[in-house]
Design a protein around this motif. Structure first.
Motif, PDB file in Angstrom:
ATOM      1  N   GLN A   1     -32.162 -49.685  15.526  1.00  0.00           N
ATOM      2  CA  GLN A   1     -31.151 -50.626  15.062  1.00  0.00           C
ATOM      3  C   GLN A   1     -30.857 -50.450  13.572  1.00  0.00           C
ATOM      4  O   GLN A   1     -29.716 -50.490  13.132  1.00  0.00           O
ATOM      5  N   VAL A   2     -31.930 -50.274  12.799  1.00  0.00           N
ATOM      6  CA  VAL A   2     -31.743 -50.060  11.353  1.00  0.00           C
ATOM      7  C   VAL A   2     -30.936 -48.801  11.096  1.00  0.00           C
ATOM      8  O   VAL A   2     -30.001 -48.771  10.289  1.00  0.00           O
ATOM      9  N   SER A   3     -31.283 -47.719  11.792  1.00  0.00           N
ATOM     10  CA  SER A   3     -30.579 -46.450  11.629  1.00  0.00           C
ATOM     11  C   SER A   3     -29.121 -46.574  12.029  1.00  0.00           C
ATOM     12  O   SER A   3     -28.220 -46.081  11.357  1.00  0.00           O
ATOM     13  N   SER A   4     -28.881 -47.271  13.149  1.00  0.00           N
ATOM     14  CA  SER A   4     -27.505 -47.445  13.643  1.00  0.00           C
ATOM     15  C   SER A   4     -26.680 -48.282  12.672  1.00  0.00           C
ATOM     16  O   SER A   4     -25.524 -47.983  12.398  1.00  0.00           O
ATOM     17  N   GLN A   5     -27.275 -49.337  12.128  1.00  0.00           N
ATOM     18  CA  GLN A   5     -26.563 -50.203  11.183  1.00  0.00           C
ATOM     19  C   GLN A   5     -26.223 -49.467   9.901  1.00  0.00           C
ATOM     20  O   GLN A   5     -25.133 -49.633   9.350  1.00  0.00           O
ATOM     21  N   ASP A   6     -27.132 -48.635   9.422  1.00  0.00           N
ATOM     22  CA  ASP A   6     -26.861 -47.840   8.221  1.00  0.00           C
ATOM     23  C   ASP A   6     -25.690 -46.893   8.443  1.00  0.00           C
ATOM     24  O   ASP A   6     -24.826 -46.725   7.578  1.00  0.00           O
ATOM     25  N   LYS A   7     -25.673 -46.266   9.623  1.00  0.00           N
ATOM     26  CA  LYS A   7     -24.569 -45.329   9.935  1.00  0.00           C
ATOM     27  C   LYS A   7     -23.240 -46.076  10.002  1.00  0.00           C
ATOM     28  O   LYS A   7     -22.214 -45.617   9.485  1.00  0.00           O
ATOM     29  N   SER A   8     -23.245 -47.255  10.632  1.00  0.00           N
ATOM     30  CA  SER A   8     -22.021 -48.052  10.735  1.00  0.00           C
ATOM     31  C   SER A   8     -21.519 -48.457   9.355  1.00  0.00           C
ATOM     32  O   SER A   8     -20.315 -48.416   9.074  1.00  0.00           O
ATOM     33  N   THR A   9     -22.460 -48.836   8.477  1.00  0.00           N
ATOM     34  CA  THR A   9     -22.083 -49.236   7.118  1.00  0.00           C
ATOM     35  C   THR A   9     -21.481 -48.069   6.350  1.00  0.00           C
ATOM     36  O   THR A   9     -20.471 -48.206   5.646  1.00  0.00           O
ATOM     37  N   LEU A  10     -22.095 -46.890   6.491  1.00  0.00           N
ATOM     38  CA  LEU A  10     -21.565 -45.694   5.819  1.00  0.00           C
ATOM     39  C   LEU A  10     -20.172 -45.343   6.345  1.00  0.00           C
ATOM     40  O   LEU A  10     -19.273 -44.971   5.577  1.00  0.00           O
ATOM     41  N   ASP A  11     -19.996 -45.466   7.672  1.00  0.00           N
ATOM     42  CA  ASP A  11     -18.679 -45.174   8.270  1.00  0.00           C
ATOM     43  C   ASP A  11     -17.624 -46.138   7.724  1.00  0.00           C
ATOM     44  O   ASP A  11     -16.493 -45.737   7.403  1.00  0.00           O
ATOM     45  N   GLU A  12     -17.992 -47.405   7.598  1.00  0.00           N
ATOM     46  CA  GLU A  12     -17.061 -48.410   7.082  1.00  0.00           C
ATOM     47  C   GLU A  12     -16.697 -48.118   5.628  1.00  0.00           C
ATOM     48  O   GLU A  12     -15.539 -48.247   5.211  1.00  0.00           O
ATOM     49  N   LEU A  13     -17.683 -47.686   4.851  1.00  0.00           N
ATOM     50  CA  LEU A  13     -17.412 -47.327   3.455  1.00  0.00           C
ATOM     51  C   LEU A  13     -16.456 -46.145   3.360  1.00  0.00           C
ATOM     52  O   LEU A  13     -15.546 -46.131   2.520  1.00  0.00           O
ATOM     53  N   MET A  14     -16.622 -45.153   4.225  1.00  0.00           N
ATOM     54  CA  MET A  14     -15.752 -43.967   4.221  1.00  0.00           C
ATOM     55  C   MET A  14     -14.307 -44.350   4.580  1.00  0.00           C
ATOM     56  O   MET A  14     -13.346 -43.874   3.963  1.00  0.00           O
ATOM     57  N   VAL A  15     -14.177 -45.216   5.594  1.00  0.00           N
ATOM     58  CA  VAL A  15     -12.833 -45.648   5.996  1.00  0.00           C
ATOM     59  C   VAL A  15     -12.147 -46.375   4.846  1.00  0.00           C
ATOM     60  O   VAL A  15     -10.965 -46.141   4.553  1.00  0.00           O
ATOM     61  N   LYS A  16     -12.856 -47.257   4.184  1.00  0.00           N
ATOM     62  CA  LYS A  16     -12.264 -48.004   3.080  1.00  0.00           C
ATOM     63  C   LYS A  16     -11.909 -47.087   1.918  1.00  0.00           C
ATOM     64  O   LYS A  16     -10.893 -47.290   1.242  1.00  0.00           O
ATOM     65  N   MET A  17     -12.716 -46.055   1.669  1.00  0.00           N
ATOM     66  CA  MET A  17     -12.392 -45.072   0.628  1.00  0.00           C
ATOM     67  C   MET A  17     -11.103 -44.334   0.979  1.00  0.00           C
ATOM     68  O   MET A  17     -10.247 -44.080   0.114  1.00  0.00           O
ATOM     69  N   GLN A  18     -10.952 -43.965   2.266  1.00  0.00           N
ATOM     70  CA  GLN A  18      -9.728 -43.272   2.716  1.00  0.00           C
ATOM     71  C   GLN A  18      -8.501 -44.187   2.576  1.00  0.00           C
ATOM     72  O   GLN A  18      -7.417 -43.735   2.179  1.00  0.00           O
ATOM     73  N   GLU A  19      -8.664 -45.474   2.920  1.00  0.00           N
ATOM     74  CA  GLU A  19      -7.549 -46.409   2.790  1.00  0.00           C
ATOM     75  C   GLU A  19      -7.134 -46.564   1.330  1.00  0.00           C
ATOM     76  O   GLU A  19      -5.927 -46.604   1.012  1.00  0.00           O
ATOM     77  N   ILE A  20      -8.116 -46.657   0.462  1.00  0.00           N
ATOM     78  CA  ILE A  20      -7.809 -46.788  -0.975  1.00  0.00           C
ATOM     79  C   ILE A  20      -7.080 -45.546  -1.473  1.00  0.00           C
ATOM     80  O   ILE A  20      -6.095 -45.639  -2.221  1.00  0.00           O
ATOM     81  N   GLU A  21      -7.519 -44.360  -1.051  1.00  0.00           N
ATOM     82  CA  GLU A  21      -6.878 -43.109  -1.480  1.00  0.00           C
ATOM     83  C   GLU A  21      -5.445 -43.030  -0.958  1.00  0.00           C
ATOM     84  O   GLU A  21      -4.528 -42.597  -1.676  1.00  0.00           O
ATOM     85  N   ALA A  22      -5.229 -43.456   0.308  1.00  0.00           N
ATOM     86  CA  ALA A  22      -3.874 -43.454   0.880  1.00  0.00           C
ATOM     87  C   ALA A  22      -2.961 -44.390   0.086  1.00  0.00           C
ATOM     88  O   ALA A  22      -1.803 -44.057  -0.203  1.00  0.00           O
ATOM     89  N   GLU A  23      -3.463 -45.572  -0.262  1.00  0.00           N
ATOM     90  CA  GLU A  23      -2.677 -46.526  -1.043  1.00  0.00           C
ATOM     91  C   GLU A  23      -2.383 -45.976  -2.438  1.00  0.00           C
ATOM     92  O   GLU A  23      -1.297 -46.178  -2.974  1.00  0.00           O
ATOM     93  N   ARG A  24      -3.354 -45.261  -3.013  1.00  0.00           N
ATOM     94  CA  ARG A  24      -3.135 -44.667  -4.338  1.00  0.00           C
ATOM     95  C   ARG A  24      -2.029 -43.610  -4.286  1.00  0.00           C
ATOM     96  O   ARG A  24      -1.187 -43.524  -5.191  1.00  0.00           O
TER      97      ARG A  24
END
Length: 410
Positions: free
Chosen positions: A167-190
């Motif tokens: 569960q810990v490993s899965s949650q960390d991966k989900s958090t990292l995936d969410e961070l990557m998506v938000k970085m991509q959204e910010i770059e697209a908006e920029r």
């Protein structure tokens, strides 16, 4: 979902850009035709000016000189119409660019708000992730094998510990995936923000160019209007100086086409809206002379000098009786500020209308029924004229069509 929305927004923006570009191309084509027409008119004005220069040296050819002046005045009026058309189109383009700039500025503000919001979301997730890493670091880096060994041979405890690790490993991966998506959204908006800022800069540059072109057009209109007024003043002075026995009493040249159109609108509106105040007898279509003076100083459709004349002028002294040419009812009576001075207009029914201009005094009222031969006014020299006479016009239908009065007079 945020990344897809960013892509959709980019597609919409590019579609709008294509539509606006198509509109500007159509406007450019229209401007080109106006410029071509302007060049043609300017060449004709030059030819007319050459004619004036040649005739000016020959004082005996005053009538020809007047004709040349009138021809140039007409061409200058055409040029003014053309320039005003260009001015209006430029103003429309400026208004469109200004609206586009305002829309782009609003979109830039929205994009900036999106970037700020997504940065805040990113920071929130990132802070949570950092706290987890910090907690793991403080608790020590324990391998999965060590966790199993610590449970010994207790199978239930081993399974529980394994599930926790998963569960810990899965949650960390989900958090990292969410961070990557938000970085991509910010770059697209920029990127979208950068594109809109570039577009805004180009639009502002185009706006400045159009404003400069508009000012140039306005300056040219002012110069052309001044030239037109000078030529009209010279022509009117010449009209006044010419021998009336040769040229007849003439209406002075009116250079304001809006004023001329205003007169035509007044004639149309009066004949379409004014009703007789009581019963009236329609005319027979056979018109009587409006005055006992039959000498014609200027006929239809030209003055002796060659300029256009929309009626027949009967040369007579001020105060001569003016009579209704046929029975009907009065649709206009009194002062007219667009050239006729004191005027009377009669609707004879059956699509026949007569106009009596430049009177010293009018003795009928709007809506009044009249019979053929009734006194309606006294002649004069009011309005845009050089001397006393009765200006008589015959019009058909709604009053827009002028015809030769001599074809109706009996």
């Amino acid at each position: 979902m945020g990344f897809k929305k960013g892509i959709k927004l980019l597609c919409v923006v590019f579609s709008v850009m294509l539509v606006v570009s198509s509109t500007f191309i159509a406007e450019a084509a229209s401007k080109d035709s106006l410029l071509a027409e302007k060049n043609k008119i300017e060449n004709e004005i030059k030819a007319s000016q050459n004619k004036i220069n040649n005739l000016k040296a020959e004082k005996s050819k005053q009538t020809e000189y007047l004709n040349a002046l009138q021809e140039k005045i007409e061409l200058l009026q055409d040029k003014l119409d053309n320039l005003e058309g260009q001015r209006d189109k430029l103003q429309n383009e400026i208004d469109a660019i200004q609206k586009k700039i305002e829309k782009t500025e609003a979109e830039i503000e929205e994009s900036q708000r999106n970037i700020d919001r997504k940065k805040a979301e990113f920071k929130e997730v990132y802070d949570v992730y950092c706290q987890r890493l910090r907690a793991m670091y403080i608790s020590g880096n324990v391998s999965t094998l060590e966790m199993f060994l610590e449970t010994g041979m207790d199978m239930p405890a081993m399974l529980t510990r394994a599930e926790m690790v998963k569960q810990v490993s899965s949650q960390d991966k989900s958090t990292l995936d969410e961070l990557m998506v938000k970085m991509q959204e910010i770059e697209a908006e920029r990127q979208l923000l950068s594109q809109k800022k570039l577009e805004l800069s180009e639009d502002k540059e185009a706006l400045d160019k159009q404003k400069a072109e508009l000012q140039s057009s306005i300056d040219e209109i002012a110069a052309s209007k001044k030239e037109l007024d000078n030529e009209a003043a010279e022509a009117n002075a010449l009209i006044r100086s010419l021998d009336s026995k040769t040229t007849g009493i003439m209406e002075l040249i009116e250079t304001d086409r809006k004023k001329i159109q205003q007169l035509e609108n007044e004639i149309y509106n009066a004949n379409s809206s004014v009703k007789p105040s009581g019963d009236y007898t329609p005319g027979t279509g056979q018109l009587g002379y409006p005055t006992s003076w039959r000498h014609i100083s200027a006929g239809f459709p030209r003055y002796p000098s060659g300029g256009y004349h929309g009626g027949v002028d009967f040369d007579c002294p001020t105060g001569t009786s003016v009579h209704a040419s046929d029975s009907g009812y009065v649709t206009a009576a009194g002062w007219n500020s667009t050239g006729f001075g004191n005027w009377v207009m009669i609707n004879h029914g059956n699509g026949l209308i007569t106009i009596y201009g430049h009177n010293s005094r009018v003795v009928v009222r709007t809506g009044q029924s009249v019979s053929k031969g009734d006194l309606i006014a006294y002649s004069g020299a009011t309005g845009n004229v050089t001397g006393p006479h009765v200006h008589f016009e015959v019009r058909l239908g709604d009053g827009r069509t002028k015809v030769n009065p001599m074809n109706y007079l009996r």
